[in-house]
Design an enzyme around this catalytic site. Structure first.
Site, PDB file in Angstrom:
ATOM      1  N   HIS A  93       0.829  -1.208   0.000  1.00  0.00           N
ATOM      2  CA  HIS A  93       0.000   0.000   0.000  1.00  0.00           C
ATOM      3  C   HIS A  93       0.867   1.263   0.000  1.00  0.00           C
ATOM      4  O   HIS A  93       0.557   2.252  -0.666  1.00  0.00           O
ATOM      5  CB  HIS A  93      -0.936  -0.024   1.221  1.00  0.00           C
ATOM      6  N   GLU A 118       2.033   1.927  -3.472  1.00  0.00           N
ATOM      7  CA  GLU A 118       0.977   2.528  -4.299  1.00  0.00           C
ATOM      8  C   GLU A 118       0.970   4.044  -4.114  1.00  0.00           C
ATOM      9  O   GLU A 118       0.821   4.806  -5.067  1.00  0.00           O
ATOM     10  CB  GLU A 118      -0.368   1.909  -3.887  1.00  0.00           C
ATOM     11  N   HIS A 119       1.177   4.492  -2.857  1.00  0.00           N
ATOM     12  CA  HIS A 119       1.236   5.937  -2.579  1.00  0.00           C
ATOM     13  C   HIS A 119       2.437   6.601  -3.254  1.00  0.00           C
ATOM     14  O   HIS A 119       2.382   7.760  -3.625  1.00  0.00           O
ATOM     15  CB  HIS A 119       1.330   6.175  -1.064  1.00  0.00           C
ATOM     16  N   GLU A 125       4.746  10.954   2.538  1.00  0.00           N
ATOM     17  CA  GLU A 125       3.676   9.962   2.401  1.00  0.00           C
ATOM     18  C   GLU A 125       3.413   9.207   3.698  1.00  0.00           C
ATOM     19  O   GLU A 125       2.318   8.760   3.963  1.00  0.00           O
ATOM     20  CB  GLU A 125       3.981   8.966   1.271  1.00  0.00           C
ATOM     21  N   GLU A 142      -4.527   8.736   6.842  1.00  0.00           N
ATOM     22  CA  GLU A 142      -5.503   7.850   6.185  1.00  0.00           C
ATOM     23  C   GLU A 142      -5.964   6.759   7.161  1.00  0.00           C
ATOM     24  O   GLU A 142      -7.141   6.402   7.201  1.00  0.00           O
ATOM     25  CB  GLU A 142      -4.842   7.201   4.959  1.00  0.00           C
TER      26      GLU A 142
END
Length: 453
Positions: A65, A68-69, A138, A145
């Site tokens: 994940h 992906e960021h 990030e 998030e």
């Protein structure tokens, strides 16, 4: 009404006849190119990669994940600003997501811009700089998030459900990973994940909309031809994940509503029982207070929920992985109705094993077929269907074949298959909120056992 349903089925059959075929080509390095050309002026093209959080361990959980960021934060030839401007000037969209078994990067663009879209996708998965400053930035974004996800109770409950259903295995871990991992994942972890998993045979370049398959093959050879086909040393093993019937309860009486998920172990994508379980899932259906009607709904559980005011909403689910799955029900109830809602839900499950009728099954089959077709509306969902099916089945199942497999199911099939997976099984349960009234595990477990006629 019956007339509307008949028209809808006729329209669906017409759609089945008009679907263009999915063309598939495998490159020398094992990368598969799959596309469906419907002659539109727009297209969706993406990379479906057989690598998600399932391939992580406790130490690097969250890496897929995190990666992906990082994908859109600049490559060796494009800064983040260059990338964003280029996409915006093309009038395109670029997106990505990570699931437990797959990582996806895709772009939606004008057909004439297909070559640029493929080139950008190739650039971000092969040449991302993964700069130190971007990684730190990030980190903060992902931690925020995670706080947002914690406020989405459905996601929280499903993460708990996986944690209890697949205890101490890779499917039991969350996709975002634990906070301490997010704080420590570094460039080395990200590079290692790419070099371990981003190999030709584990990647599908899928496209739908206005796409020429031959053009796509040429683009794939040019941009992805150098992706390695083999592993240096040992190939990563596919992590085994065993189901455990158990529960997680997080009681909080200050919350207004209880969020509860209950599931039994089902099967993987390519198992023959998948389609009967999808029909059974459609039979249970879903319901929300905001729906009109209710009393006249086809789902018996929806009628009960509506008449007895048993819950705010419920939805049945059938989540498939490669070799296992979760089949169950998620419900949102007021504290005083939990016991009754759980009782009627289990009653409905048992009726699938014992007394489901041909007319109920016929209606669920029609609804399932219609839902499948409604879902394939537009190049993005079609592209997604192609990419996912290529990874799950190594082919795209034609709609007429899928329809024939659904048509072959009758009430006996449903009873046999549901008996196999529901009757006398130990479920996994996850519950959050004012759940004092939720029956204890053994009582719920005994609800899976009903006198069979």
């Amino acid at each position: 009404s019956l007339i509307a349903l008949t028209l809808l089925i006729a329209a669906a059959n017409q759609v089945m006849l008009n679907v263009p075929e999915t063309k598939v080509t495998t490159l020398e390095n094992g990368l598969r190119v799959a596309s469906e050309d419907s002659g539109l002026s727009t297209c969706t093209v993406g990379l479906w990669i057989d690598a998600g959080s399932r391939y992580e361990n406790e130490r690097n959980n969250g890496t897929a994940h995190f990666l992906e960021h990082m994908a859109f934060k600049g490559t060796r030839k494009r800064s983040q600003l260059d990338l964003e401007l280029e996409i915006e000037n093309m009038g395109a969209h670029l997106n990505a997501y990570t699931s437990r078994e797959q990582t996806v990067y895709y772009a939606k663009a004008f057909t004439k811009d297909l070559p640029r879209a493929v080139e950008i996708l190739a650039d971000i998965i092969q040449n991302s700089t993964l700069g130190g400053a971007e990684i730190e930035r990030e980190r903060g974004v992902i931690l925020r998030e995670m706080q947002e996800v914690e406020t989405n109770l459905q996601e929280v409950v499903f993460d708990y459900l996986h944690a209890t259903a697949y205890q101490a295995t890779a499917l039991g871990r969350t996709i975002l990973g634990p906070t301490e991992n997010i704080k420590t994942i570094n460039r080395g972890d990200l590079v290692e994940y790419i070099t371990t998993h981003y190999k030709g045979p584990r990647i599908v370049l899928a496209a739908a909309g206005g796409v020429s398959h031959n053009e796509l093959i040429d683009l794939a050879k040019y941009h992805f031809g150098n992706l390695p086909a083999r592993y240096k040393g040992e190939a990563p093993t596919f992590p085994q994940c065993d189901f455990t019937g158990s529960e997680i309860r997080v009681r909080d009486d200050k919350m207004p509503l209880a969020h509860i998920a209950i599931a039994v172990e089902a099967v993987g994508w390519s198992h023959p029982d998948t389609i009967p379980l999808m029909v059974a899932n459609t039979l249970i259906g879903n319901w929300d207070r905001s729906f009109g009607g209710g009393v006249n709904l086809s789902s018996k559980l929806a009628q009960m929920a509506c008449q007895g005011n048993l819950c705010h909403s419920f939805q049945s689910f059938n989540t498939c992985y490669t070799d296992t799955g979760l089949w169950g029900l998620y419900m949102v109830c007021e504290p005083g109705t939990i016991n009754e809602m759980m009782h009627f839900a289990q009653l409905e499950w048992m009726s699938l094993c014992t007394s489901v009728t041909e007319s109920q099954v016929a209606r669920a089959k029609n609804l399932l077929k219609t839902n499948m077709l409604l879902h394939l509306d537009g190049s993005t969902p079609i592209c997604e269907d192609i990419g996912r099916q290529m990874l799950c089945y190594s082919r795209r199942i034609p709609l007429h074949e899928l329809e024939a497999r659904i048509d072959a199911i009758d009430a006996k099939t449903i009873k046999d298959v549901c008996t196999k997976y529901i009757y006398d099984k130990s479920p996994a349960i996850a519950a959050v909120g004012p759940i004092e009234q939720l029956p204890d595990y053994n009582r719920i477990r005994s609800g899976m056992y009903w006198m069979r006629t």
